[in-house]
Design a protein around this motif. Structure first.
Motif, PDB file in Angstrom:
ATOM      1  N   GLU A 155      50.351  -8.334  37.823  1.00  0.00           N
ATOM      2  CA  GLU A 155      49.214  -8.391  37.566  1.00  0.00           C
ATOM      3  C   GLU A 155      48.419  -7.495  38.645  1.00  0.00           C
ATOM      4  O   GLU A 155      48.676  -7.844  39.610  1.00  0.00           O
ATOM      5  CB  GLU A 155      48.474  -9.639  37.249  1.00  0.00           C
ATOM      6  N   VAL A 156      47.496  -6.535  38.096  1.00  0.00           N
ATOM      7  CA  VAL A 156      46.787  -5.828  39.349  1.00  0.00           C
ATOM      8  C   VAL A 156      45.477  -5.809  39.118  1.00  0.00           C
ATOM      9  O   VAL A 156      44.836  -5.362  37.954  1.00  0.00           O
ATOM     10  CB  VAL A 156      47.365  -4.573  39.268  1.00  0.00           C
ATOM     11  N   ARG A 157      44.268  -6.232  39.891  1.00  0.00           N
ATOM     12  CA  ARG A 157      42.951  -6.209  39.609  1.00  0.00           C
ATOM     13  C   ARG A 157      42.527  -6.088  41.209  1.00  0.00           C
ATOM     14  O   ARG A 157      42.588  -6.391  41.947  1.00  0.00           O
ATOM     15  CB  ARG A 157      42.479  -7.619  39.240  1.00  0.00           C
ATOM     16  N   ARG A 166      43.394   7.159  48.756  1.00  0.00           N
ATOM     17  CA  ARG A 166      44.387   8.055  48.057  1.00  0.00           C
ATOM     18  C   ARG A 166      44.980   7.853  46.676  1.00  0.00           C
ATOM     19  O   ARG A 166      43.675   7.540  46.013  1.00  0.00           O
ATOM     20  CB  ARG A 166      45.735   8.212  48.925  1.00  0.00           C
ATOM     21  N   ASN A 167      45.837   7.633  46.400  1.00  0.00           N
ATOM     22  CA  ASN A 167      46.188   7.719  45.058  1.00  0.00           C
ATOM     23  C   ASN A 167      46.492   6.278  44.487  1.00  0.00           C
ATOM     24  O   ASN A 167      47.051   5.425  45.110  1.00  0.00           O
ATOM     25  CB  ASN A 167      47.355   8.526  44.536  1.00  0.00           C
ATOM     26  N   LEU A 168      46.405   6.092  43.391  1.00  0.00           N
ATOM     27  CA  LEU A 168      46.682   4.496  42.768  1.00  0.00           C
ATOM     28  C   LEU A 168      47.811   4.829  41.551  1.00  0.00           C
ATOM     29  O   LEU A 168      47.366   5.663  40.721  1.00  0.00           O
ATOM     30  CB  LEU A 168      45.547   3.828  42.201  1.00  0.00           C
ATOM     31  N   SER A 169      49.062   4.321  41.644  1.00  0.00           N
ATOM     32  CA  SER A 169      50.027   4.897  40.655  1.00  0.00           C
ATOM     33  C   SER A 169      50.557   3.258  40.355  1.00  0.00           C
ATOM     34  O   SER A 169      50.981   2.377  41.011  1.00  0.00           O
ATOM     35  CB  SER A 169      51.086   5.442  41.184  1.00  0.00           C
ATOM     36  N   SER A 170      50.391   2.896  38.817  1.00  0.00           N
ATOM     37  CA  SER A 170      50.906   1.589  38.242  1.00  0.00           C
ATOM     38  C   SER A 170      51.756   2.182  37.172  1.00  0.00           C
ATOM     39  O   SER A 170      51.447   2.948  36.312  1.00  0.00           O
ATOM     40  CB  SER A 170      49.510   0.949  37.813  1.00  0.00           C
ATOM     41  N   THR A 176      46.666  -3.450  34.682  1.00  0.00           N
ATOM     42  CA  THR A 176      45.935  -2.891  35.755  1.00  0.00           C
ATOM     43  C   THR A 176      44.557  -2.701  35.479  1.00  0.00           C
ATOM     44  O   THR A 176      44.317  -1.746  34.716  1.00  0.00           O
ATOM     45  CB  THR A 176      46.944  -1.397  36.253  1.00  0.00           C
ATOM     46  N   ASP A 177      43.886  -3.477  36.265  1.00  0.00           N
ATOM     47  CA  ASP A 177      42.216  -3.361  36.031  1.00  0.00           C
ATOM     48  C   ASP A 177      41.619  -2.766  37.177  1.00  0.00           C
ATOM     49  O   ASP A 177      41.998  -3.235  38.447  1.00  0.00           O
ATOM     50  CB  ASP A 177      41.886  -4.518  35.829  1.00  0.00           C
TER      51      ASP A 177
END
Length: 325
Positions: A155-157, A166-170, A176-177
């Protein structure tokens, strides 16, 4: 759709013996501080280890080296600083509040989770789950990641003014919220089991959503989560091969919006401002104002999981402390 779970964690109290020093086995190795218990406003002049299954609570502590949280360990740092990196093993937990970590933070496969509040770190990595049975989480409030966020499980919030510089990679997360957050690079959310919500946030670079099973909601009036406003997108936005529904509402997109191979077709509201236009298949424009009320509140839905861990850690710490008295 199952309700979203967001781990909202408070400080874990540990009532056990003070930290001890132990020398690493090799002749030239640095000293390593083994933390089992609590520590205050002191400087640890070397690396720090939270042993397997133990809890360590630090307040105002400076650690000049690296930190390792062994399997099943808990580390809570409030108002502290780590000059190196933090690595958390399987079933391990890191809670950092008003704390700076100069290096990277890495959660191993099957790690329990990372909670950041008013914190600053380097690149944050959550390893893919692999064959483990534990679903990890990354939850950040009002924090800054001075690097990338790379997440492969759980879980990503990101919430309340959190910044990724920089970058967000999921890839392959449960969801991913982003709520009221900022990504200064690109955003990529791939193959999420229950999709993605971006609400009141800004993404400077290109955004890619692909293969998400539970839907994608950009802005309010979707079915995934309550949301007060849309967001700003500095580049192209692509939403493809998504099931569960796609809603794009109240956004400014300084590029093109591509919505292809989604089932059902994307709903793109008329109130979006899309500089490069829309390509692909979209449903008739509509606005479902009731959805904002009906959507589940993901932030409040999953405190139970966090409470179980928190209660367990406090009880174990108290028992260990009593045994040493």
């Amino acid at each position: 759709m199952p309700g979203r779970t967001v781990a909202k964690l408070a400080t874990v109290s540990a009532v056990i013996a003070a930290s001890v020093l132990a020398v690493a086995p090799t002749a030239h190795a640095d000293l390593v501080t083994h933390c089992i218990g609590t520590g205050g406003a002191v400087t640890v002049p070397n690396d720090l280890l939270v042993p397997a299954g133990e809890s360590c609570a630090l307040t105002g502590t400076t650690i000049t080296g690296n930190v390792t949280v062994a399997a099943g360990g808990n580390l809570v740092v409030t108002g502290g600083r780590v000059s190196g990196e933090v690595r958390v093993a399987a079933d391990g937990y890191l809670d950092a509040t008003e704390t700076t970590v100069d290096g990277q933070v890495v959660l191993a496969a099957g790690g329990y989770g990372i909670f950041l509040k008013d914190a600053r770190t380097g690149t944050v990595t959550v390893r893919p789950k692999g064959s483990t049975t534990i679903d990890s989480f990354l939850f950040a409030e009002a924090s800054t990641v001075a690097g990338h966020v790379n997440v492969g499980a759980g879980e990503v919030r990101l919430d309340r003014g959190t910044q990724v510089q920089r970058n967000l990679s999921s890839t392959g997360t449960y969801y991913t919220d982003l709520h009221d957050s900022f990504v200064d690079g690109t955003l990529s959310v791939l193959n999420s089991a229950t999709g993605s919500v971006v609400c009141g946030s800004a993404v400077q670079g290109r955004a890619t959503f692909a293969g998400n099973l539970g839907g994608v909601q950009l802005g309010p009036n979707g079915t995934l989560d309550s949301c007060a406003s849309g967001g700003y997108w500095g580049g192209d936005v692509s939403i493809t091969s998504t099931t569960g529904g796609v809603t794009v509402d109240d956004n400014i997109i300084n590029g093109q919006l591509a919505v292809t191979s989604n089932d059902p077709a994307a709903q793109v509201a008329a109130n979006n401002r899309i500089r490069g236009g829309v390509t692909g298949d979209q449903a008739a424009s509509s606005t479902n104002r009731a959805a904002r009320v009906a959507a589940p509140d993901r932030e409040d839905a999953g405190d139970q999981r966090a409470e179980v861990r928190r209660t367990s850690a406090v009880q174990e710490a108290a028992a260990a402390g009593a045994a040493k008295l």
